[in-house]
Design an enzyme around this catalytic site. Structure first.
Site, PDB file in Angstrom:
ATOM      1  N   ASP A 203       7.797   5.483   1.333  1.00 17.31           N
ATOM      2  CA  ASP A 203       9.041   5.482   0.554  1.00 17.31           C
ATOM      3  C   ASP A 203       9.412   6.900   0.122  1.00 17.31           C
ATOM      4  O   ASP A 203       9.551   7.191  -1.063  1.00 17.31           O
ATOM      5  CB  ASP A 203       8.892   4.561  -0.655  1.00 17.31           C
ATOM      6  N   ASP A 230      10.511   3.384   4.986  1.00 17.63           N
ATOM      7  CA  ASP A 230      11.513   3.917   4.054  1.00 17.63           C
ATOM      8  C   ASP A 230      11.515   5.439   4.091  1.00 17.63           C
ATOM      9  O   ASP A 230      10.890   6.109   3.265  1.00 17.63           O
ATOM     10  CB  ASP A 230      11.291   3.392   2.631  1.00 17.63           C
ATOM     11  N   TYR A 233      16.382   6.771   3.074  1.00 15.30           N
ATOM     12  CA  TYR A 233      17.201   6.053   2.101  1.00 15.30           C
ATOM     13  C   TYR A 233      18.690   6.321   2.341  1.00 15.30           C
ATOM     14  O   TYR A 233      19.485   6.403   1.412  1.00 15.30           O
ATOM     15  CB  TYR A 233      16.818   6.400   0.670  1.00 15.30           C
ATOM     16  N   ASN A 263      12.524  -1.495   4.836  1.00 16.73           N
ATOM     17  CA  ASN A 263      13.775  -2.223   4.666  1.00 16.73           C
ATOM     18  C   ASN A 263      14.993  -1.312   4.601  1.00 16.73           C
ATOM     19  O   ASN A 263      16.102  -1.709   4.973  1.00 16.73           O
ATOM     20  CB  ASN A 263      13.718  -3.111   3.414  1.00 16.73           C
ATOM     21  N   HIS A 347       5.026  -1.970   6.002  1.00 20.04           N
ATOM     22  CA  HIS A 347       5.844  -1.606   4.839  1.00 20.04           C
ATOM     23  C   HIS A 347       5.629  -2.528   3.644  1.00 20.04           C
ATOM     24  O   HIS A 347       5.239  -2.074   2.572  1.00 20.04           O
ATOM     25  CB  HIS A 347       7.321  -1.557   5.203  1.00 20.04           C
ATOM     26  N   HIS A 357       8.737  -6.659  -5.954  1.00 27.40           N
ATOM     27  CA  HIS A 357       8.574  -7.172  -4.586  1.00 27.40           C
ATOM     28  C   HIS A 357       7.400  -8.135  -4.461  1.00 27.40           C
ATOM     29  O   HIS A 357       6.731  -8.186  -3.427  1.00 27.40           O
ATOM     30  CB  HIS A 357       8.420  -6.016  -3.596  1.00 27.40           C
ATOM     31  N   HIS A 384       6.815   0.194   0.099  1.00 29.10           N
ATOM     32  CA  HIS A 384       7.756  -0.769  -0.479  1.00 29.10           C
ATOM     33  C   HIS A 384       7.712  -0.830  -2.005  1.00 29.10           C
ATOM     34  O   HIS A 384       8.738  -0.712  -2.662  1.00 29.10           O
ATOM     35  CB  HIS A 384       7.513  -2.148   0.124  1.00 29.10           C
ATOM     36  N   VAL A 385       6.543  -1.034  -2.584  1.00 25.83           N
ATOM     37  CA  VAL A 385       6.391  -1.035  -4.042  1.00 25.83           C
ATOM     38  C   VAL A 385       6.258   0.409  -4.503  1.00 25.83           C
ATOM     39  O   VAL A 385       5.366   1.127  -4.042  1.00 25.83           O
ATOM     40  CB  VAL A 385       5.175  -1.859  -4.485  1.00 25.83           C
ATOM     41  N   HIS A 386       7.102   0.829  -5.437  1.00 23.73           N
ATOM     42  CA  HIS A 386       7.166   2.239  -5.814  1.00 23.73           C
ATOM     43  C   HIS A 386       6.125   2.561  -6.889  1.00 23.73           C
ATOM     44  O   HIS A 386       6.435   2.873  -8.043  1.00 23.73           O
ATOM     45  CB  HIS A 386       8.578   2.593  -6.280  1.00 23.73           C
TER      46      HIS A 386
END
Length: 498
Positions: A203, A230, A233, A263, A347, A357, A384-386
């Site tokens: 990400d 990711d 963005y 995503n 991801h 998520h 995915h999870v920040h």
């Protein structure tokens, strides 16, 4: 056919984006823009109403799309209502070279002893060729590749070049020039044997946090950069793909960057762009063909005693899917004597105690976890999870000494901020978790040992916040008595050395 895309409720949920500065996003021409009046047209004549123009409704659709951009949500019941730390500003990297000069240069591994050099030019007549050699300014070899381009609504990309060069020697510096124009670049090939060091960042985005992360990564040498989804963005705003390429070029042109999709790479639009990944596939070509895959969304590669598997969370993954059958075949070919370490990246995490998520990777876990478990995969990285989170070895939601270590590292510097809220109390399988930006390093020392460290971002220096020594499952004899058995084990796991 199963895919995380199926969790979208009939198209996408419309969620307004956070406000942006004018320089940080792209506005296409729109029917609702104001134009200066012309002396020759003081008023509109209703005998030719605008809605009778054949271009009216396509333009109306496009304007609606960009004014109210579609933000994917993987489940109707999972909204982004958790608290995020305010992100830093978006960094837009300008184009400062000529139209014929290469920009957005990045390197990737492309099979044994080969690398792929990718770049973009505004000028369409530039040749897709790379000159290279071991001495600066002296190019003893030259390779020719191919090129592509794409359109997305009113946006047209530059000429995107991909050139495969080699054979190359391991652990060697090479100097190269793209298309016969512009500056000289250099990269170092990975070593042939241990030790090897991977940087892992998910990400990433293109914010001031991104710049901080990349600066910290660059402060210490490494061999291969792994990114579990990711990237830019851009989210349909195609000029941000160009900006991202220019931002990462100083790093991605010097070490191979191996990526998989997230995503934010989907960029579908009903009817017009139903399949998605248009920009991602055109710009970030990975060695999927070299690994027997039929899709750029999943592939594998070998490097220095390690077999790396890049899985696609946003393409079909059930037992009837092409990805599942490919993974099954790929794992059967792994020779643990040659590649004692097997590492997977995807991801959407299969294990996650953050409230963000939650459960979005569950359908893929149920479909594919047995394959990774039977193959004794050592580590699985996700984004995915920040936030950052490291689990003990797990199989089927329980601690298992023969399962992979799962690590979530979606904290590269995205524009959405951090996912601050975790489950309480902390589940026993979750060893360390923290909502901070940062990056990870996996140094595979030899056939049996690897050192993992997670580096939290600070304004000036990275801070090592989590470390653990990992032991390859190749040497854990008790895990190989019956690899077809997926009942799991209840043996106690040492959390300091896994």
């Amino acid at each position: 056919m199963s895919s995380l895309l199926q969790a979208y409720p009939k198209g996408f949920q419309i969620q307004p984006r956070a406000p942006r500065t004018p320089s940080s996003y792209y506005k296409p021409p729109c029917l609702f823009m104001s134009f200066p009046t012309s002396s020759n047209h003081k008023q509109l004549k209703m005998e030719n109403p605008i809605w009778k123009n054949p271009h009216f409704f396509p333009l109306l659709l496009t304007c609606t799309f960009f004014l109210f951009p579609l933000q994917p949500s993987l489940s109707a019941g999972l909204q982004d209502d958790y608290i995020r730390q305010p992100p830093r500003k978006v960094v837009v990297a300008p184009h400062l070279r000529s139209k014929s000069d290469p920009q957005q240069v990045h390197a990737s591994l492309a099979g044994k002893e080969y690398m792929r050099i990718s770049w973009v030019t505004d000028e369409k007549d530039v040749a897709s060729k790379v000159e290279y050699g071991k001495v600066s300014g002296k190019y003893e070899a030259m390779a020719v590749g191919n090129h592509t381009s794409y359109h997305y609504f009113f946006y047209s990309s530059g000429k995107i070049h991909h050139v495969k060069i080699g054979p190359l020697e391991p652990a060697t510096n090479y100097y190269y020039r793209c298309g016969g124009h512009g500056p000289e670049f250099s990269f170092k090939t990975p070593p042939q044997t241990f030790p090897i060091e991977f940087v892992v960042v998910g990400d990433l985005g293109q914010t001031e946090w991104t710049a901080s992360t990349l600066s910290h990564v660059d402060s210490k040498d490494y061999d291969v950069f792994l990114l579990p989804g990711d990237l830019s963005y851009a989210d349909t705003q195609q000029p941000l793909w160009d900006s991202f390429g220019r931002l990462v070029e100083p790093y991605a042109s010097r070490r191979p960057w191996m990526v998989t999709e997230g995503n934010h790479e989907i960029e579908t639009f009903p009817i017009i762009y139903p399949h998605g990944f248009k920009a991602y596939n055109a710009r970030w070509l990975m060695p999927y063909q070299e690994s027997g895959s039929t899709s750029n969304l999943y592939y594998s590669f070998d490097v220095a005693g390690s077999h790396i598997i890049m899985l696609g969370s946003y393409t079909d993954f059930d037992e009837d899917s092409a990805q599942y059958k490919w993974l099954e075949s790929d794992l059967r070919k792994v020779d643990r004597k040659k590649t004692p370490w097997v590492i997977a990246l995807l991801h959407a995490p299969w294990y996650n105690t953050n409230l963000a998520h939650k459960g979005e990777g569950e359908s893929m876990r149920k479909a594919m976890e047995d394959l990774l478990y039977r193959a004794r995969v050592d580590v699985v990285f996700a984004g995915h999870v920040h936030a950052y989170e490291r689990f003990t070895r797990i199989y089927n939601n329980k601690a298992d000494p023969c399962g992979p270590v799962y690590i979530t590292i979606g904290d590269g510097g995205n524009r959405e901020g951090l996912a601050l809220m975790f489950e309480n109390p902390t589940p026993e399988v979750s060893v360390y978790r923290e909502p901070s930006f940062g990056h990870g390093r996996l140094r595979v020392v030899d056939e049996s040992r690897a050192h993992w460290s997670w580096h939290r971002n600070k304004d000036s220096d990275p801070f090592v916040a989590d470390v653990v020594w990992l032991q390859s499952l190749t040497i854990t004899k008790s895990c190989w008595h019956n690899t077809a058995n997926t009942d799991g084990s209840k043996s106690k796991v040492n959390k300091d050395e896994l």
